[in-house]
Design an enzyme around this catalytic site. Structure first.
Site, PDB file in Angstrom:
ATOM      1  CD1 TRP A 130       0.141  -9.061   8.852  1.00  0.00           C
ATOM      2  CD2 TRP A 130      -0.001  -9.483   6.658  1.00  0.00           C
ATOM      3  NE1 TRP A 130      -0.886  -8.295   8.341  1.00  0.00           N
ATOM      4  CE2 TRP A 130      -0.993  -8.530   7.006  1.00  0.00           C
ATOM      5  CE3 TRP A 130       0.112  -9.891   5.330  1.00  0.00           C
ATOM      6  CZ2 TRP A 130      -1.858  -7.992   6.065  1.00  0.00           C
ATOM      7  CZ3 TRP A 130      -0.753  -9.357   4.393  1.00  0.00           C
ATOM      8  CH2 TRP A 130      -1.729  -8.417   4.764  1.00  0.00           C
ATOM      9  CG  ASP A 211       4.961  -8.681   2.461  1.00  0.00           C
ATOM     10  OD1 ASP A 211       4.949  -7.489   2.112  1.00  0.00           O
ATOM     11  OD2 ASP A 211       4.051  -9.198   3.128  1.00  0.00           O
ATOM     12  CE  LYS A 246       1.796  -0.627   7.974  1.00  0.00           C
ATOM     13  NZ  LYS A 246       0.743  -1.461   7.368  1.00  0.00           N
TER      14      LYS A 246
END
Length: 399
Positions: A130, A211, A246
């Site tokens: 990311w 993560d 999300k």
């Protein structure tokens, strides 16, 4: 005093959205920022979230500060979600959880805590990772280094090279791992590979930091725990950064969590006291609203069941989009085999588009894609599918 300051470059991902918003082209498509969109191109509020908010509003009696680490009920429910309510780590109270403003804050607070504990460590991240990971840990004062992950030739995981590299990570260093739905590639480890990585961490003595931004978007809420459970089986210590942007659709409410796992309840308590210090000097205590929503949903049997159904629908929508996209690329004569897109998990796909092709799509077609070719599959709709595929064909044949 500010006259000599140079203009900072735009954020690699959020800057794309700013450019997209200013683009006057009516056909413009934003496949950059990672948000779920329905087939009308909207990012809806989940009905379960609406119901939870209504209940919270009707019963609210105060706007007083939250505790530094958030409400204890929130932390317990997050742990149940990460590990399962009956997991040994939860039962032995070897984990402590802080409510953070999104997954990014969880990573940064974890980084600040680890800088105090392991000041000379290097943080190892996957190649690629990311776009914000190196910035977050760099801001916490860490050096970062890469370990191999993605193989452009196979469009899959280069596990042999990843394993070889992790064998050489020094004891006391930190390895950042994507729990599921790897961002940006969409390529995940299998349960067997997770077992190998966990054994490596235990034997070599480096610290895993997971993560976990997309739990429920890969194969399911429980299935996506595979990495967490593999590490918990053999590693006495690790960290987990969770995001609920999300899976609950709480993008603007910035709701996340940092979970610290230690070898015993007393060590977890001592470690967590230092996490709280990092929070206190950063943002003092978390915003309440998103955490109250998550707590209400996860603690209410009917709301939880409703949310689980909504999460399943989002996951299945994205999986179906992958299949439709691969089919449409073939139907519109785009050269190459894109079947790998169907094997990837979560919102993102490493499309295989070159930086030159990404630039062509942005400059000539108003299609916004992150450098490196990462696309947000959830940004594709029935309305923009044909335009996208035809434009990709042009980009790939433009020379």
């Amino acid at each position: 005093m500010f006259d000599s300051i140079a203009l900072a470059p735009p954020d690699a991902i959020l800057g794309l959205t700013d450019a997209w918003k200013k683009d006057p082209n009516p056909l413009k498509v934003n496949l950059g920022v990672g948000v779920f969109k329905d087939d009308q191109g909207n990012t809806p509020i989940l009905p379960s979230v609406k119901a939870a908010e209504a209940a919270i509003l009707s019963g609210a009696t105060t706007k007083s500060y939250m505790p530094i680490s958030g409400a204890p009920d929130y932390g317990k429910l997050v742990q149940d979600m990460i590990f399962g309510a009956d997991h040994a780590v939860v039962k032995a109270t070897r984990a402590r959880t802080a409510h953070t403003p999104g997954g990014t804050a969880a990573l940064r607070v974890g980084g600040d805590f680890l800088k105090k504990v392991l000041p000379n460590a290097t943080v190892w991240v996957s190649a690629p990772t990311w776009a914000n990971h190196k910035g977050v840990f760099g801001a916490a004062g860490f050096k970062t280094a890469d370990y191999p992950y993605y193989d452009p030739a196979t469009k899959g995981l280069d596990f042999a090279r990843m394993q070889e590299a992790l064998e050489k990570v020094p004891a006391g260093d930190i390895v950042l791992l994507h729990a599921c739905c790897h961002n940006p590639t969409g390529v995940d480890l299998t349960p067997a590979q997770w077992t190998t990585v966990a054994e490596l961490a235990s034997r070599r003595g480096w610290l895993p930091f997971l993560d976990f931004a997309y739990q429920g978007y890969g194969d399911g809420l429980e299935q996506d725990r595979a990495g967490v459970l593999a590490l918990a089986a053999v590693c006495p210590e690790f960290l987990v950064a969770s995001s609920f942007s999300k899976n609950f659709g709480l993008y603007q409410d910035r709701t996340g969590a940092l979970t610290v796992v230690a070898g015993s309840a007393s060590v977890a308590e001592a470690a967590f006291s230092n996490v709280e210090i990092a929070i206190r000097v950063n943002y003092s205590n978390p915003p309440a609203h998103g955490g109250l929503i998550v707590t209400r949903i996860l603690s209410d049997v009917a709301l939880r069941a409703q949310w689980m159904g909504e999460l399943t629908a989002m996951r299945e929508h994205i999986a179906a989009l992958r299949t439709k996209f691969v089919t449409a690329l073939g139907q519109h004569g785009v050269p190459g085999d894109f079947s790998f897109i169907q094997r990837q998990k979560g919102m993102f796909s490493f499309s295989g588009l070159s930086d030159a092709q990404v630039k062509f799509l942005r400059d000539r077609k108003s299609i916004y894609i992150v450098g490196g070719g990462r696309i947000n599959v959830a940004g594709i709709t029935s309305k923009n599918m044909e335009y996208l595929c035809v434009s990709i064909r042009e980009a790939m044949t433009a020379g």
